[in-house]
Design a protein around this motif. Structure first.
Motif, PDB file in Angstrom:
ATOM      1  N   GLY A 132      -5.873  -5.668   7.093  1.00 31.76           N
ATOM      2  CA  GLY A 132      -4.545  -6.133   6.697  1.00 31.76           C
ATOM      3  C   GLY A 132      -4.203  -5.973   5.237  1.00 31.76           C
ATOM      4  O   GLY A 132      -3.176  -6.488   4.777  1.00 31.76           O
ATOM      5  N   ASP A 133      -5.012  -5.269   4.450  1.00 33.50           N
ATOM      6  CA  ASP A 133      -4.719  -5.071   3.035  1.00 33.50           C
ATOM      7  C   ASP A 133      -3.579  -4.057   2.897  1.00 33.50           C
ATOM      8  O   ASP A 133      -3.716  -2.903   3.286  1.00 33.50           O
ATOM      9  CB  ASP A 133      -5.974  -4.575   2.308  1.00 33.50           C
ATOM     10  CG  ASP A 133      -5.784  -4.500   0.809  1.00 33.50           C
ATOM     11  OD1 ASP A 133      -4.947  -3.691   0.361  1.00 33.50           O
ATOM     12  OD2 ASP A 133      -6.478  -5.238   0.072  1.00 33.50           O
ATOM     13  N   ALA A 134      -2.459  -4.470   2.315  1.00 26.47           N
ATOM     14  CA  ALA A 134      -1.266  -3.628   2.237  1.00 26.47           C
ATOM     15  C   ALA A 134      -1.510  -2.351   1.438  1.00 26.47           C
ATOM     16  O   ALA A 134      -1.064  -1.265   1.822  1.00 26.47           O
ATOM     17  CB  ALA A 134      -0.112  -4.413   1.629  1.00 26.47           C
ATOM     18  N   GLU A 135      -2.206  -2.476   0.321  1.00 25.20           N
ATOM     19  CA  GLU A 135      -2.450  -1.292  -0.507  1.00 25.20           C
ATOM     20  C   GLU A 135      -3.262  -0.255   0.260  1.00 25.20           C
ATOM     21  O   GLU A 135      -2.953   0.949   0.226  1.00 25.20           O
ATOM     22  CB  GLU A 135      -3.187  -1.700  -1.782  1.00 25.20           C
ATOM     23  CG  GLU A 135      -3.477  -0.536  -2.707  1.00 25.20           C
ATOM     24  CD  GLU A 135      -4.185  -0.956  -3.987  1.00 25.20           C
ATOM     25  OE1 GLU A 135      -4.527  -0.062  -4.782  1.00 25.20           O
ATOM     26  OE2 GLU A 135      -4.407  -2.181  -4.178  1.00 25.20           O
ATOM     27  N   TYR A 136      -4.287  -0.717   0.969  1.00 24.02           N
ATOM     28  CA  TYR A 136      -5.147   0.230   1.681  1.00 24.02           C
ATOM     29  C   TYR A 136      -4.504   0.721   2.975  1.00 24.02           C
ATOM     30  O   TYR A 136      -4.862   1.799   3.468  1.00 24.02           O
ATOM     31  CB  TYR A 136      -6.523  -0.385   1.902  1.00 24.02           C
ATOM     32  CG  TYR A 136      -7.311  -0.380   0.605  1.00 24.02           C
ATOM     33  CD1 TYR A 136      -8.053   0.722   0.239  1.00 24.02           C
ATOM     34  CD2 TYR A 136      -7.226  -1.463  -0.273  1.00 24.02           C
ATOM     35  CE1 TYR A 136      -8.732   0.755  -0.962  1.00 24.02           C
ATOM     36  CE2 TYR A 136      -7.901  -1.445  -1.489  1.00 24.02           C
ATOM     37  CZ  TYR A 136      -8.655  -0.324  -1.824  1.00 24.02           C
ATOM     38  OH  TYR A 136      -9.308  -0.290  -3.030  1.00 24.02           O
ATOM     39  N   GLN A 183       4.637  -5.498   4.195  1.00 24.84           N
ATOM     40  CA  GLN A 183       3.908  -6.504   3.432  1.00 24.84           C
ATOM     41  C   GLN A 183       4.283  -6.478   1.949  1.00 24.84           C
ATOM     42  O   GLN A 183       3.728  -7.223   1.145  1.00 24.84           O
ATOM     43  CB  GLN A 183       2.394  -6.300   3.569  1.00 24.84           C
ATOM     44  CG  GLN A 183       1.846  -6.622   4.943  1.00 24.84           C
ATOM     45  CD  GLN A 183       0.337  -6.783   4.885  1.00 24.84           C
ATOM     46  OE1 GLN A 183      -0.175  -7.792   4.408  1.00 24.84           O
ATOM     47  NE2 GLN A 183      -0.376  -5.785   5.381  1.00 24.84           N
ATOM     48  N   GLY A 184       5.234  -5.584   1.601  1.00 26.35           N
ATOM     49  CA  GLY A 184       5.748  -5.599   0.239  1.00 26.35           C
ATOM     50  C   GLY A 184       5.088  -4.633  -0.717  1.00 26.35           C
ATOM     51  O   GLY A 184       5.297  -4.741  -1.934  1.00 26.35           O
ATOM     52  N   TYR A 185       4.305  -3.666  -0.222  1.00 32.58           N
ATOM     53  CA  TYR A 185       3.661  -2.734  -1.143  1.00 32.58           C
ATOM     54  C   TYR A 185       4.673  -1.681  -1.568  1.00 32.58           C
ATOM     55  O   TYR A 185       5.209  -0.926  -0.762  1.00 32.58           O
ATOM     56  CB  TYR A 185       2.449  -2.079  -0.484  1.00 32.58           C
ATOM     57  CG  TYR A 185       1.605  -1.299  -1.463  1.00 32.58           C
ATOM     58  CD1 TYR A 185       0.964  -1.929  -2.518  1.00 32.58           C
ATOM     59  CD2 TYR A 185       1.464   0.084  -1.337  1.00 32.58           C
ATOM     60  CE1 TYR A 185       0.193  -1.214  -3.427  1.00 32.58           C
ATOM     61  CE2 TYR A 185       0.696   0.809  -2.236  1.00 32.58           C
ATOM     62  CZ  TYR A 185       0.074   0.152  -3.282  1.00 32.58           C
ATOM     63  OH  TYR A 185      -0.689   0.851  -4.185  1.00 32.58           O
ATOM     64  N   ALA A 186       4.938  -1.619  -2.868  1.00 33.24           N
ATOM     65  CA  ALA A 186       6.060  -0.846  -3.390  1.00 33.24           C
ATOM     66  C   ALA A 186       5.956   0.651  -3.082  1.00 33.24           C
ATOM     67  O   ALA A 186       6.958   1.285  -2.724  1.00 33.24           O
ATOM     68  CB  ALA A 186       6.178  -1.065  -4.898  1.00 33.24           C
ATOM     69  N   TRP A 187       4.764   1.236  -3.220  1.00 35.18           N
ATOM     70  CA  TRP A 187       4.628   2.665  -2.959  1.00 35.18           C
ATOM     71  C   TRP A 187       4.936   2.996  -1.504  1.00 35.18           C
ATOM     72  O   TRP A 187       5.559   4.026  -1.199  1.00 35.18           O
ATOM     73  CB  TRP A 187       3.222   3.142  -3.313  1.00 35.18           C
ATOM     74  CG  TRP A 187       3.036   3.358  -4.783  1.00 35.18           C
ATOM     75  CD1 TRP A 187       2.443   2.506  -5.669  1.00 35.18           C
ATOM     76  CD2 TRP A 187       3.480   4.481  -5.548  1.00 35.18           C
ATOM     77  NE1 TRP A 187       2.473   3.029  -6.936  1.00 35.18           N
ATOM     78  CE2 TRP A 187       3.099   4.255  -6.892  1.00 35.18           C
ATOM     79  CE3 TRP A 187       4.140   5.663  -5.232  1.00 35.18           C
ATOM     80  CZ2 TRP A 187       3.369   5.157  -7.912  1.00 35.18           C
ATOM     81  CZ3 TRP A 187       4.411   6.571  -6.254  1.00 35.18           C
ATOM     82  CH2 TRP A 187       4.023   6.324  -7.573  1.00 35.18           C
ATOM     83  N   ALA A 188       4.528   2.128  -0.604  1.00 30.48           N
ATOM     84  CA  ALA A 188       4.830   2.355   0.811  1.00 30.48           C
ATOM     85  C   ALA A 188       6.319   2.196   1.069  1.00 30.48           C
ATOM     86  O   ALA A 188       6.912   2.939   1.868  1.00 30.48           O
ATOM     87  CB  ALA A 188       4.036   1.376   1.673  1.00 30.48           C
ATOM     88  N   GLN A 189       6.948   1.237   0.395  1.00 32.00           N
ATOM     89  CA  GLN A 189       8.391   1.052   0.558  1.00 32.00           C
ATOM     90  C   GLN A 189       9.150   2.289   0.090  1.00 32.00           C
ATOM     91  O   GLN A 189      10.099   2.740   0.738  1.00 32.00           O
ATOM     92  CB  GLN A 189       8.838  -0.184  -0.229  1.00 32.00           C
ATOM     93  CG  GLN A 189       8.326  -1.484   0.361  1.00 32.00           C
ATOM     94  CD  GLN A 189       8.560  -2.679  -0.545  1.00 32.00           C
ATOM     95  OE1 GLN A 189       8.709  -2.532  -1.759  1.00 32.00           O
ATOM     96  NE2 GLN A 189       8.580  -3.863   0.052  1.00 32.00           N
TER      97      GLN A 189
END
Length: 472
Positions: free
Chosen positions: A317-321, A357-363
């Motif tokens: 569940g880690d958003a960055e990973y 989950q709010g990770y900017a790069w993914a957004q």
């Protein structure tokens, strides 16, 4: 256990860098002389006792270690022509050169090394071989790499009983068959060094028997040699013993050997431990331990461990990973000539999880994906990422305000996001090239417009992107 040529090439490449012997401890004597008796004889002028006293003081055996006093005794013994002591004096000046880079120390080291070689020190002859193998450059002294001369020095050292010289010569002849006197010479030297107890030679000879490169394959003999090397702490041998134990289902024993190998910085061993704990097929899974070992291996540059760590953390569940996991799928998609759509869909499955989950790069990535088909949703994603300070998303938002897509065209807000994005952009980032042409779409601001934009920028930044005056 089946071993492929590719697997062994991997081990062979890694093993080239291993140097196990320590020059100042290379004396082959195993008996430790009595300190008091040795000192008495040394003070009476016995050259060999002076050398042995130097070793006791250097190693702290029977007395507190004192390298400086050790050097005094080595020098006394060397002045009397003791070859081992001459080698130790050479080592002393070499250490001084390495720490100071004063050329005089380096030249002194070489001169004493040459004396030791001429007087029959196999330690010195082995090191001289290494010098000719690698080359040496000191102000006032230069030796070009010369494999043939290196082999000659290794042969002299091997003849004088140096196990490491046997090993170094075997390795050199194995890599350069033209230097060998016959096709079996490298094998013979590997075998001799292994019989003398050299752990690197035992490992390499084990590899030779596994591959059947220089002789017939012999798995049982190979593993016997691997075990001998592993008992002496050879990390690659420890790894090979561990793989054999794992194949036999002896997981706890395998973990012990993998751990010993990993403690010496062999990333592949940490990777294997991580896999055992990650999937828990034989022992209970332990994801915390798996992550620990994947992280260790990743820091050492292990690509497979890096990938497994990304997957493990993404699934937890880690958003960055999750974003990084999406990148892995996208890379596989573009690397695949068939362009498997499933990989593409999986990439965006993980991108969306991360974005939610709010990770900017993914957004920002989701915004780019939806830009043509669903610009309103793309705007939302860009806006969320821009308000977290992500320069590419701020730039994309600037373009949407400039073009009046989804939101009403707003020249000042567009320039506000443009300026903020540029101030946050790392030098040379991948978005720089796209910005070059896009800049042509932003006309010069009037003095009044510039003042208004600068005020918008100030307020937006000071409020941590909360008040930025864009309107839907």
């Amino acid at each position: 256990m089946k071993y492929t040529g590719v697997e062994f090439l991997f081990f062979l490449i890694l093993s080239v860098a291993v140097v196990w012997f320590v020059w100042e401890d290379s004396d082959s004597s195993t008996a430790i002389p009595d300190y008091s008796t040795t000192r008495l004889l040394a003070e009476q002028g016995d050259s060999e006792a002076q050398y042995q006293l130097g070793l006791l003081l250097l190693r702290g055996q029977g007395v507190t270690s004192d390298p400086e006093e050790a050097q005094l005794w080595f020098q006394k013994s060397a002045d009397s022509g003791n070859a081992h002591a001459e080698f130790q004096v050479s080592q002393y000046y070499d250490r001084k050169y390495q720490s100071s880079q004063v050329p005089e120390h380096g030249i002194n080291s070489f001169n004493w090394l040459k004396k030791a070689c001429d007087n029959g020190s196999w330690e010195a002859q082995t090191k001289m071989g290494q010098i000719y193998l690698d080359g040496l450059r000191i102000d006032g002294l230069e030796i070009s790499p010369d494999q043939r001369t290196a082999a000659a020095w290794f042969r002299r050292a091997a003849k004088n009983g140096g196990s490491n010289a046997n090993y170094q010569l075997a390795k050199l002849l194995d890599a350069n068959p033209k230097l060998a006197k016959n096709g079996e010479e490298s094998f013979d030297y590997y075998k001799e060094a292994a019989e003398q107890g050299n752990p690197d030679a035992q490992y390499w000879l084990g590899v030779v028997y596994l591959e059947g490169k220089l002789t017939r394959p012999n798995h049982s003999l190979a593993m016997e040699l691997m075990n001998k090397a592993a008992q002496q702490g050879q990390p690659y041998a420890e790894y090979m013993v561990a793989t054999e134990l794992e194949r036999e289902g002896k997981i706890q024993e395998a973990l012990s050997y993998y751990a010993r190998s990993a403690e010496q910085g062999f990333a592949e061993a940490d990777y294997r431990i991580g896999l055992i704990y990650r999937f828990g097929k034989v022992i209970e899974a332990d994801l915390e331990k798996a992550e620990y070992h994947f992280t260790k291996a990743t820091k050492l540059g292990h690509v497979g461990a890096k990938k497994e760590r990304i997957i493990l953390l993404a699934e937890q569940g880690d958003a960055e990973y999750q974003y990084y996991y999406g990148n892995l799928y996208m890379k596989h998609y573009y690397d695949d000539n068939m362009r498997d759509s499933w990989k593409h869909d999986q990439a965006y499955f993980w991108y969306e999880k991360s974005a939610n989950q709010g990770y900017a790069w993914a957004q920002n990535t989701m915004g780019q994906k939806l830009y043509l088909g669903n610009p309103a949703k793309a705007f939302d994603w860009f806006q969320q990422a821009a308000h977290q300070g992500l320069s590419p998303a701020q730039w994309n938002l600037a373009l949407m305000y400039l073009e009046g897509e989804v939101v009403e065209r707003n020249w000042l807000t567009a320039n506000m996001w443009r300026i903020i994005s540029e101030s946050n952009r790392p030098a040379g980032d991948m978005y720089a090239y796209g910005r070059v042409n896009a800049h042509l779409r932003f006309n010069a601001l009037t003095e009044s417009e510039l003042e208004q934009v600068e005020e918008l920028v100030r307020r937006c930044v000071e409020t941590d992107y909360e008040v930025c005056s864009e309107s839907r």
